[in-house]
Design a protein around this motif. Structure first.
Motif, PDB file in Angstrom:
ATOM      1  N   GLU A   1       0.083   5.263  -0.014  1.00  0.00           N
ATOM      2  CA  GLU A   1      -0.992   6.264   0.118  1.00  0.00           C
ATOM      3  C   GLU A   1      -0.950   7.325  -0.973  1.00  0.00           C
ATOM      4  N   ARG A   2       0.156   7.456  -1.669  1.00  0.00           N
ATOM      5  CA  ARG A   2       0.259   8.449  -2.733  1.00  0.00           C
ATOM      6  C   ARG A   2      -0.550   8.069  -3.964  1.00  0.00           C
ATOM      7  N   PHE A   3      -0.919   6.794  -4.043  1.00  0.00           N
ATOM      8  CA  PHE A   3      -1.610   6.320  -5.235  1.00  0.00           C
ATOM      9  C   PHE A   3      -2.971   5.730  -4.876  1.00  0.00           C
ATOM     10  N   LYS A   4      -3.949   5.906  -5.778  1.00  0.00           N
ATOM     11  CA  LYS A   4      -5.269   5.319  -5.591  1.00  0.00           C
ATOM     12  C   LYS A   4      -5.200   3.805  -5.795  1.00  0.00           C
ATOM     13  N   ASP A   5      -6.094   3.095  -5.087  1.00  0.00           N
ATOM     14  CA  ASP A   5      -6.242   1.666  -5.334  1.00  0.00           C
ATOM     15  C   ASP A   5      -6.879   1.473  -6.716  1.00  0.00           C
ATOM     16  N   TYR A   6      -6.524   0.446  -7.356  1.00  0.00           N
ATOM     17  CA  TYR A   6      -7.163   0.129  -8.652  1.00  0.00           C
ATOM     18  C   TYR A   6      -7.498  -1.334  -8.708  1.00  0.00           C
TER      19      TYR A   6
ATOM     20  N   LYS B   1       0.842  -1.189   0.000  1.00  0.00           N
ATOM     21  CA  LYS B   1       0.000   0.000   0.000  1.00  0.00           C
ATOM     22  C   LYS B   1       0.882   1.245   0.000  1.00  0.00           C
TER      23      LYS B   1
END
Length: 92
Positions: A87-92, A85
């Motif tokens: 946090e800088r990137f969205k989950d996809y 994980k």
């Protein structure tokens, strides 16, 4: 162990690989692909059925190859991918 018994050697191999995965914080659920090496092509049908039952959703290939120890009938390698994980990137 289990000289001449490809089924027992396969089960033992799975146990060994499971421990190696655990050491890296992974499980078989993280495995994305498997390559199986067989010493004797006569074992193909049995091994194919074992892998189909144990890993129905994991791509695998079975190939004829001399394995590293004379009494071993089977070896495998696999690639496990674990998510991390960020946090800088969205989950996809």
């Amino acid at each position: 162990m289990y000289e001449g018994d490809v089924e027992k050697q396969t089960e033992r191999m799975w146990e060994n690989v499971e421990k190696l995965l655990e050491e890296g914080g992974a499980t078989y659920a993280d495995v994305m692909q498997i390559i199986v090496y067989l010493r004797d092509t006569a074992d193909y049908e049995v091994v194919c059925q074992l892998f189909a039952e144990r890993f129905p959703n994991t791509p695998y290939v079975i190939t004829y190859a001399p394995v590293c120890r004379p009494k071993w009938l089977i070896e495998m390698e696999c690639i496990a991918v674990m998510t991390e994980k960020d946090e800088r990137f969205k989950d996809y």
